[in-house]
Scaffold this motif. Structure first.
Motif, mmCIF file in Angstrom:
data_model
loop_
_atom_site.group_PDB
_atom_site.id
_atom_site.type_symbol
_atom_site.label_atom_id
_atom_site.label_comp_id
_atom_site.label_asym_id
_atom_site.label_seq_id
_atom_site.Cartn_x
_atom_site.Cartn_y
_atom_site.Cartn_z
ATOM 1 N N GLU A 84 0.792 -1.099 -0.121
ATOM 2 C CA GLU A 84 0.103 -0.004 -0.067
ATOM 3 C C GLU A 84 0.955 1.035 -0.005
ATOM 4 N N ASN A 120 -4.589 5.202 -1.865
ATOM 5 C CA ASN A 120 -5.696 5.650 -1.136
ATOM 6 C C ASN A 120 -6.396 6.533 -1.960
ATOM 7 N N GLU A 152 -7.837 2.113 -3.238
ATOM 8 C CA GLU A 152 -8.889 1.870 -2.072
ATOM 9 C C GLU A 152 -9.907 2.969 -1.509
HETATM 10 MG MG MG Z 1 -5.666 2.185 2.972
#
Ligand code: MG
Ligand code: C2E
Length: 741
Positions: free
Chosen positions: A523, A583, A615
């Motif tokens: 991530e 994100n 995300e």
């Molecule tokens: Mg996240």
């Protein structure tokens, strides 16, 4: 009375079969024996006895009928009185004596006019006189007759009796009409009452309008013809729901009546308040036959009440709430904040140098300025907030429900304060004069009933003086720490705006690995490398970046940096197949050109779309579900995949989420942390895993810190993990190093 000779009727005559000498054949006297004669004599005697019996019966019948006629006369429903032509009573029946309340004997020889109520005695003389003069029947009504010391209403018919063409007697019929007089009176009263000031409507048991009075037609604007036969539903204004009417009828059925305020509609469409009383009318058996509704139009009363309220609670010059209403609302706001646990703020605003304006241009101009300030203040706040005038050039604004977080609440209050300063700094047009003025603002926050209302106002006032001594045209918080927090945030905001230009952002990477240890991706997490503060964590600047809109260029920077990284990794075996998750903030996603931006970035770096995963949080996707589905579909066609971040922390409906084309579901770290610690969270984790499998989604758990958590997840079917156990979020070099590069 002399009895008349009785005539025998046919029944008394000898009957056929009885002995009838005329019918007998002549008998030879010589043949008569004594026995025969005796026999005949006996037979004759029997016949005579029979005739006697019948005569006796006839006499009794006559007597009975005489008595019956006598009874009919004596007890007739009306009184009969016979008078001499001079008006003296000769004879009266029992009913007359009873009505007059005088013994019959005592009536005889009394003058009839003496029995009449004094006020009506003249009319009585006229009655008798007219009968004598005209020789025909005369009637009179409403004559008051005396009975001892009381009166009753009577109707008198006076009839002359002629003998030899002369009036020998007067016969009077006397009827008691007291009851019908009362009924008549009641009807008259009811008729007057019906046409009273109040609107009256009468309906039948089926609620069909039968009658309305004039006041009712005036109130509603409908004529009686337009109303009769309809139901009162035609007055419904739409202001009350069906529950209101159901309750009203339940009360009428239970108690027989209802009263209360109701808003109806007139024929011209005007909606007005009225006071309504509905009463059910029942018959002797207790069945409702009618409903009587009395309607009083209270719109005028309401208007004057409103006017009184306006005078009591509002400042006449600016029409803003006055101090009294502010105190009232502040009291309520404190109660509300106790429940919602959200801070509110009081802003004390004082105009700088207002006195000199009054001295210079006069009070009229001062008044115009205050009115314009009031309007500008209203424009600076939300609808539910209160702008009040305390008097002179002092205004107090109450902001409610700012935030559960004290710092965030302070920032919001400060933002509003700055908006006010900027608005009140604009030039005013006072008649022909252009005028400039500035405010000084003191702010204090409130929650619960922590402080007395008077203390809160004093604090805001003190803070306002703080702003004055700081040079005016500024704002100050009462609380020094608050002031510092707000100042620091202002500095952060200023720094953040330049951070992108100064190239102060960098990406950290946090591994995502399978149960067998194989790294499947990472991530990408943002960090701000601040020149003075060092590494700033996302929670310290992402919310601010969202608020000031900086998240949009920042999000684009993250996307580009991620794609650039993927491009670089294409050449190395350890990184070539990694997928990076980015994100995406709600504000960024809802940009109209979000899809174009993403596609342009993929093209720019020429990377394969399946290497990128976006995300989204639950709240982001539920904002406008149809738009979200459409956008996600288009990006999926390009080859991107999606993960639901922080799953389980939102309140979204599963039915909604199932409609969205997500590839992966990410169990939030708050649940993972409590695996085998908190039974409910343990069950939630199991449920989420099961659900993801059922929906055909991949599953990943974030925040995995212990082997115990990982083993639990694996045994329940979750095979990909992210967390400190696998690897912390780390700078690029460290991350590559961990992969053996
Ligand atoms: Mg996240
Ligand atoms: P998130 O998307 O839920 O990211 C996961 C956060 O959990 C990261 O914090 C990560 O460092 C942390 N974390 C992962 N494993 C563990 C663990 O085992 N224990 C603990 N205690 N923490 C763990 P981080 O990097 O501080 O990010 C916080 C949040 O900031 C992210 O939450 C995300 O919502 C947001 N954020 C970070 N980068 C970006 C970005 O580029 N764009 C946007 N819009 N938001 C970002």
């Amino acid at each position: 009375m002399k009895s008349k000779p009785i005539k025998l009727d046919r029944r008394l005559k000898p009957r056929t079969g009885a002995v009838d000498r005329r019918a007998r054949p002549p008998v030879d006297p010589s043949l008569h024996s004594v026995e025969t004669l005796l026999h005949e004599l006996q037979t004759h005697q029997i016949e005579l006895e029979m005739q006697n019996d019948e005569l006796q019966r006839a006499r009794l019948a006559l007597e009975a009928s005489h008595n019956r006629y006598l009874d009919l006369y004596e007890f007739a429903p009306v009184g009969y009185i016979t008078l001499t032509p001079e008006g003296k009573i000769i004879e009266a029946n029992l009913t007359a004596a009873t009505l007059l309340g005088v013994e019959r004997n005592n009536l005889i020889n009394q003058h009839f006019a003496g029995l009449v109520a004094p006020k009506d005695s003249d009319r009585c003389y006229f009655l008798l006189k007219n009968t004598l003069t005209h020789g025909k029947e005369q009637k009179i009504v409403e004559l008051m007759m005396k009975r001892g010391d009381s009166y009753f209403h009577a109707r008198l018919d006076c009839l002359p009796v002629l003998r030899n063409a002369e009036i020998s007697m007067l016969r009077i019929t006397l009827a008691d009409i007291t009851e019908s007089k009362h009924t008549e009176e009641e009807l008259r009263i009811a008729a007057v009452a019906f046409e009273a000031q109040e609107g009256i409507m009468i309906t039948n048991a089926d609620n069909q309008i039968l009658r309305v009075n004039r006041a009712f037609t005036e109130i509603t604007g409908y004529s009686a013809e337009e109303l009769i036969g309809h139901t009162p539903r035609m007055f419904h204004s739409g202001c009350h729901d069906t529950a209101f009417y159901a309750e009203m009828w339940e009360c009428i059925h239970r108690t027989g009546s209802w009263q209360g305020e109701i808003w109806d509609q007139r024929k011209n469409g005007e909606i007005y308040p009225k006071w309504l009383t509905i009463t059910a009318v029942k018959d002797n058996a207790g069945n409702v036959t009618h409903y009587v509704g009395s309607h009083t139009d209270i719109s005028a009363r309401k208007a004057s009440e409103d006017e009184i309220k306006q005078l009591a609670y509002y400042d006449p010059l600016t029409a803003l709430p006055n101090r009294r209403l502010l105190l009232d609302r502040l009291q309520q706001a404190l109660a509300t904040s106790t429940r919602s646990k959200k801070y509110g703020a009081l802003l004390f605003i004082d105009l700088d140098n207002f006195k000199s304006l009054n001295d210079l241009l006069g009070h009229d101009m001062g008044d115009i300025l205050l009115q314009q300030v009031a309007r500008r203040l209203i424009d600076c706040v939300r609808e539910g907030d209160t702008v009040s005038r305390q008097g002179g050039d002092e205004f107090v604004i109450m902001l409610e429900e700012l935030s559960g977080n004290i710092e965030e609440a302070a920032v919001k209050a400060k933002t509003t304060g700055e908006k006010i300063i900027s608005s009140l700094n604009q030039a005013y047009q006072l008649a022909t004069h252009e005028y400039r003025n500035t405010p000084s603002i003191g702010i204090t926050l409130f929650i619960n009933h922590q402080h007395e209302i008077s203390t809160l106002l004093k604090r805001a006032d003190i803070a306002m003086y703080g702003a004055k001594s700081a040079g005016r045209n500024t704002l100050r918080f009462f609380d020094r720490d608050m002031q510092e927090t707000v100042t620091a945030r202002a500095a952060l905001e200023a720094d953040l705006r330049f951070a992108l230009m100064r190239n102060q952002f960098k990406l950290f990477f946090q591994r995502q690995a399978r149960y067998d240890g194989k790294t499947v991706g990472a991530e990408a997490l943002l960090r701000w490398d601040h020149s003075e503060r060092g590494l700033v964590q996302p929670h310290e600047f992402i919310p601010l970046a969202e608020e000031i809109g900086l998240i949009i260029p920042l999000g684009q920077w993250v996307l580009e940096a991620t794609c650039a990284q993927l491009k670089q990794w294409e050449n190395q075996a350890q990184t070539r197949d990694l997928q990076l998750a980015v994100n995406v903030s709600a504000r960024q996603f809802h940009q109209p050109d979000f899809i174009e931006q993403v596609c342009a970035t993929l093209n720019k770096f020429a990377i394969k779309a399946n290497q990128l995963k976006l995300e989204f949080t639950e709240s982001l996707v539920l904002d406008d579900i149809d738009d979200t589905i459409a956008k996600m579909q288009r990006l999926k066609e390009v080859g991107l995949s999606f993960s639901i971040d922080n799953f389980g922390t939102g309140y979204s409906s599963l039915a909604c989420l199932a409609q969205l084309p997500f590839d992966q579901l990410k169990i939030d770290k708050s649940f993972v942390r409590n695996i085998e610690v908190k039974p409910t969270d343990t069950v939630i984790v199991q449920t989420i895993i099961g659900m993801a499998h059922n929906l055909g989604m991949d599953i990943i758990a974030e925040g995995v810190e212990t082997e115990q958590q990982r083993a639990f997840l694996e045994s329940h079917g979750c095979q990909v993990y992210q967390g400190n156990l696998i690897g912390k979020a780390m700078p690029l070099e460290e991350f590559e190093h961990s992969l053996g590069i």
